[in-house]
Design a protein around this motif. Structure first.
Motif, PDB file in Angstrom:
ATOM      1  N   LYS A 146       0.856  -1.202   0.000  1.00  0.00           N
ATOM      2  CA  LYS A 146       0.000   0.000   0.000  1.00  0.00           C
ATOM      3  C   LYS A 146       0.881   1.237   0.000  1.00  0.00           C
ATOM      4  CE  LYS A 146      -1.699  -1.980   3.683  1.00  0.00           C
ATOM      5  NZ  LYS A 146      -2.322  -2.058   5.019  1.00  0.00           N
ATOM      6  N   ARG A 147       0.540   2.191  -0.873  1.00  0.00           N
ATOM      7  CA  ARG A 147       1.361   3.394  -1.005  1.00  0.00           C
ATOM      8  C   ARG A 147       0.531   4.665  -0.838  1.00  0.00           C
ATOM      9  NH1 ARG A 147       5.948   1.348  -4.128  1.00  0.00           N
ATOM     10  NH2 ARG A 147       5.355  -0.422  -5.430  1.00  0.00           N
ATOM     11  N   GLY A 148      -0.488   4.647  -0.005  1.00  0.00           N
ATOM     12  CA  GLY A 148      -1.318   5.830   0.229  1.00  0.00           C
ATOM     13  C   GLY A 148      -1.865   6.390  -1.076  1.00  0.00           C
ATOM     14  N   ALA A 149      -1.781   7.725  -1.235  1.00  0.00           N
ATOM     15  CA  ALA A 149      -2.311   8.370  -2.432  1.00  0.00           C
ATOM     16  C   ALA A 149      -1.533   7.996  -3.698  1.00  0.00           C
ATOM     17  CB  ALA A 149      -2.326   9.884  -2.247  1.00  0.00           C
ATOM     18  N   ASP A 150      -0.409   7.289  -3.535  1.00  0.00           N
ATOM     19  CA  ASP A 150       0.330   6.809  -4.708  1.00  0.00           C
ATOM     20  C   ASP A 150      -0.131   5.429  -5.170  1.00  0.00           C
ATOM     21  OD1 ASP A 150       1.877   9.101  -4.961  1.00  0.00           O
ATOM     22  OD2 ASP A 150       3.290   8.397  -3.445  1.00  0.00           O
ATOM     23  N   GLY A 151      -1.179   4.899  -4.564  1.00  0.00           N
ATOM     24  CA  GLY A 151      -1.745   3.655  -5.066  1.00  0.00           C
ATOM     25  C   GLY A 151      -1.238   2.419  -4.349  1.00  0.00           C
ATOM     26  N   ALA A 152      -1.212   1.295  -5.048  1.00  0.00           N
ATOM     27  CA  ALA A 152      -0.826   0.019  -4.444  1.00  0.00           C
ATOM     28  C   ALA A 152      -0.252  -0.889  -5.527  1.00  0.00           C
ATOM     29  CB  ALA A 152      -2.039  -0.639  -3.795  1.00  0.00           C
ATOM     30  N   THR A 153       0.553  -1.866  -5.110  1.00  0.00           N
ATOM     31  CA  THR A 153       1.143  -2.804  -6.064  1.00  0.00           C
ATOM     32  C   THR A 153       1.014  -4.239  -5.568  1.00  0.00           C
ATOM     33  OG1 THR A 153       2.797  -1.126  -6.614  1.00  0.00           O
ATOM     34  CG2 THR A 153       3.212  -3.357  -7.416  1.00  0.00           C
ATOM     35  N   TYR A 154       0.593  -5.106  -6.487  1.00  0.00           N
ATOM     36  CA  TYR A 154       0.483  -6.549  -6.211  1.00  0.00           C
ATOM     37  C   TYR A 154       1.729  -7.254  -6.734  1.00  0.00           C
ATOM     38  CZ  TYR A 154      -0.928 -11.300  -7.694  1.00  0.00           C
ATOM     39  OH  TYR A 154      -0.990 -12.644  -7.940  1.00  0.00           O
ATOM     40  N   PHE A 155       2.254  -8.173  -5.947  1.00  0.00           N
ATOM     41  CA  PHE A 155       3.388  -9.001  -6.373  1.00  0.00           C
ATOM     42  C   PHE A 155       3.050 -10.453  -6.079  1.00  0.00           C
ATOM     43  CE2 PHE A 155       5.072  -5.005  -4.728  1.00  0.00           C
ATOM     44  CZ  PHE A 155       6.002  -4.600  -5.669  1.00  0.00           C
ATOM     45  N   ASP A 156       3.414 -11.370  -6.973  1.00  0.00           N
ATOM     46  CA  ASP A 156       3.298 -12.787  -6.616  1.00  0.00           C
ATOM     47  C   ASP A 156       4.613 -13.511  -6.852  1.00  0.00           C
ATOM     48  OD1 ASP A 156       3.461 -13.588  -9.281  1.00  0.00           O
ATOM     49  OD2 ASP A 156       1.291 -13.796  -9.518  1.00  0.00           O
ATOM     50  N   LYS A 157       4.629 -14.782  -6.420  1.00  0.00           N
ATOM     51  CA  LYS A 157       5.867 -15.577  -6.435  1.00  0.00           C
ATOM     52  C   LYS A 157       6.395 -15.824  -7.837  1.00  0.00           C
ATOM     53  CE  LYS A 157       4.812 -19.276  -4.258  1.00  0.00           C
ATOM     54  NZ  LYS A 157       4.772 -20.514  -3.469  1.00  0.00           N
ATOM     55  N   ASN A 182       4.877 -11.912 -11.208  1.00  0.00           N
ATOM     56  CA  ASN A 182       3.851 -11.000 -11.732  1.00  0.00           C
ATOM     57  C   ASN A 182       3.735  -9.774 -10.833  1.00  0.00           C
ATOM     58  OD1 ASN A 182       2.906 -12.705 -13.941  1.00  0.00           O
ATOM     59  ND2 ASN A 182       2.160 -14.039 -12.301  1.00  0.00           N
ATOM     60  N   ARG A 183       3.427  -8.655 -11.469  1.00  0.00           N
ATOM     61  CA  ARG A 183       3.280  -7.398 -10.745  1.00  0.00           C
ATOM     62  C   ARG A 183       2.118  -6.622 -11.364  1.00  0.00           C
ATOM     63  NH1 ARG A 183       7.469  -2.896  -9.132  1.00  0.00           N
ATOM     64  NH2 ARG A 183       6.040  -1.134  -9.127  1.00  0.00           N
ATOM     65  N   ILE A 184       1.250  -6.088 -10.525  1.00  0.00           N
ATOM     66  CA  ILE A 184       0.163  -5.242 -11.020  1.00  0.00           C
ATOM     67  C   ILE A 184       0.169  -3.943 -10.217  1.00  0.00           C
ATOM     68  CG2 ILE A 184      -2.317  -5.017 -11.433  1.00  0.00           C
ATOM     69  CD1 ILE A 184      -2.500  -8.123 -11.118  1.00  0.00           C
ATOM     70  N   ASP A 185       0.288  -2.819 -10.912  1.00  0.00           N
ATOM     71  CA  ASP A 185       0.226  -1.525 -10.238  1.00  0.00           C
ATOM     72  C   ASP A 185      -1.198  -0.992 -10.320  1.00  0.00           C
ATOM     73  OD1 ASP A 185       2.943  -0.810  -9.313  1.00  0.00           O
ATOM     74  OD2 ASP A 185       3.435  -1.227 -11.413  1.00  0.00           O
ATOM     75  N   ALA A 186      -1.719  -0.602  -9.177  1.00  0.00           N
ATOM     76  CA  ALA A 186      -3.095  -0.073  -9.128  1.00  0.00           C
ATOM     77  C   ALA A 186      -3.046   1.396  -8.727  1.00  0.00           C
ATOM     78  CB  ALA A 186      -3.928  -0.865  -8.111  1.00  0.00           C
TER      79      ALA A 186
END
Ligand code: ATP
Ligand code: MG
Length: 325
Positions: free
Chosen positions: A235-246, A249-253
């Protein structure tokens, strides 16, 4: 992609820990040394905010904790009940009052607190037959780092982790511990063990490196997957959030663009929404959208969980709100 989290039908998401009311100064300034306008009581406590968001999104959910036999307690149990949370394992303490937190924001965004947690009902519950029966049918346990400083919560969490994992349930951990905060050695070890056992880790900012014990975002992510974590959402506050898996894969929200009225509870609503969507079978990407909406919507309303949204409310928010690019 198969979810690494136990599905909703295995049993409720359970959160264990402090249940509080929050009373908020309506002006910005330095603490509480003179009489001033306040507003509240609002239902609060990180574990309670998290489970409120789970319930509102239609996830099966239950809360373990305690309140006093007073209106501050009823503010909490009534709210959680309305949200669809099973409150039958919230003990009602006849001797101690419900926990509380008075909070006032300073000009620089920092906060002054007056807490009553350790000597309130919030810290007086524990393992009981009632709690055991719930844990034996629990599908997922969510641990808030803040609850680890409450001995009664530790006692329940320690026993619950093994039981839930043994029945095929999953575990998520939100470190929720500021980097500067020094834990005693035993709590630090317990925290490290929980992190390693976590299927899903939900750190915010620097908590990522603290949980990994190494510097640098990429290093921290790598280390956490090495020690056994399966999925991480940063979690990055007002800068959004990022998903990582093993699997790399990476998804920036990107965050939704909102006017921040009260930042308290954003991370808890975000986490509750993400976890619930995943347990209901949504993809990481779709879950991230609901989570980002839940966090953003909650900061637009005063009160720690006043802005937690239902599925319908979040859908409306998503379709009417711009996102950063
Ligand atoms: P808390 O302050 O409640 O402990 P946290 O630090 O764990 O929260 P944040 O990163 O502050 O978590 O917030 C979680 C998510 O909520 C963010 O990743 C973002 O998607 C959303 N969010 C938080 N603050 C804002 C904001 N001001 N504008 C838009 N979205 C926000
Ligand atoms: Mg924050």
């Amino acid at each position: 992609m198969a979810s690494i989290l136990a599905p909703d039908r295995l049993g409720p998401t359970v959160c264990v820990g402090e249940i509080l009311v929050e009373i908020v100064a309506t002006t910005v300034g330095d603490g509480f040394k003179e009489a001033q306008p306040l507003v509240g009581p609002y239902p609060s406590g990180a574990p309670a905010i998290f489970i409120s968001q789970c319930g509102r999104l239609g996830g099966s959910s239950a809360m373990v904790g305690a309140v006093g036999d007073d209106d501050f307690g009823r503010v909490n149990t009534d709210r959680l009940k309305r949200d669809g949370v099973d409150v039958s394992t919230i003990a009602i303490d006849s001797d101690y009052p419900t926990g509380s937190a008075f909070v006032r924001y300073r000009k620089d965004g920092s906060r002054d607190f007056v807490y009553n947690i350790a000597t309130s009902a919030a810290a007086r519950f524990g393992w009981s037959d009632n709690v055991r029966r719930l844990i034996e049918r629990t599908g997922h346990l969510h641990v808030m780092g803040s609850a680890l400083s409450v001995p009664s919560a530790r006692e329940v969490i320690d026993q619950a982790v093994d039981i839930v994992k043994a029945r095929g349930g999953s575990l998520s951990v939100d470190p929720n511990i500021r980097k500067e905060l020094k834990l005693d050695a035993a709590t630090e070890r317990r925290f490290a063990t929980l992190v390693a056992a976590a299927d899903l880790l939900l750190p915010s900012g620097e908590e990522l490196e603290r949980a990994a014990g190494v510097e640098g975002e990429a290093n921290a992510i790598r280390r956490l997957f090495e020690i056994g974590v399966k999925e991480i959402v940063l979690k990055r506050g007002a800068d959004g959030a990022t998903y990582f898996d093993k699997d790399g894969n990476r998804i920036d929200a990107p965050a939704f663009i909102v006017e921040e009225v009260d930042p308290t509870g954003a991370g808890d609503c975000f986490g509750g929404a993400y976890l619930t969507c995943r347990r209901l079978g949504m993809s990481p990407e779709e879950s991230l959208t609901y989570a980002s909406a839940a966090g953003a919507r909650n900061v637009t309303v005063r009160g720690p969980m006043e802005g937690a949204g239902t599925r319908q409310e979040l859908d409306a928010f998503i379709s009417s709100t711009e996102r950063r690019s």
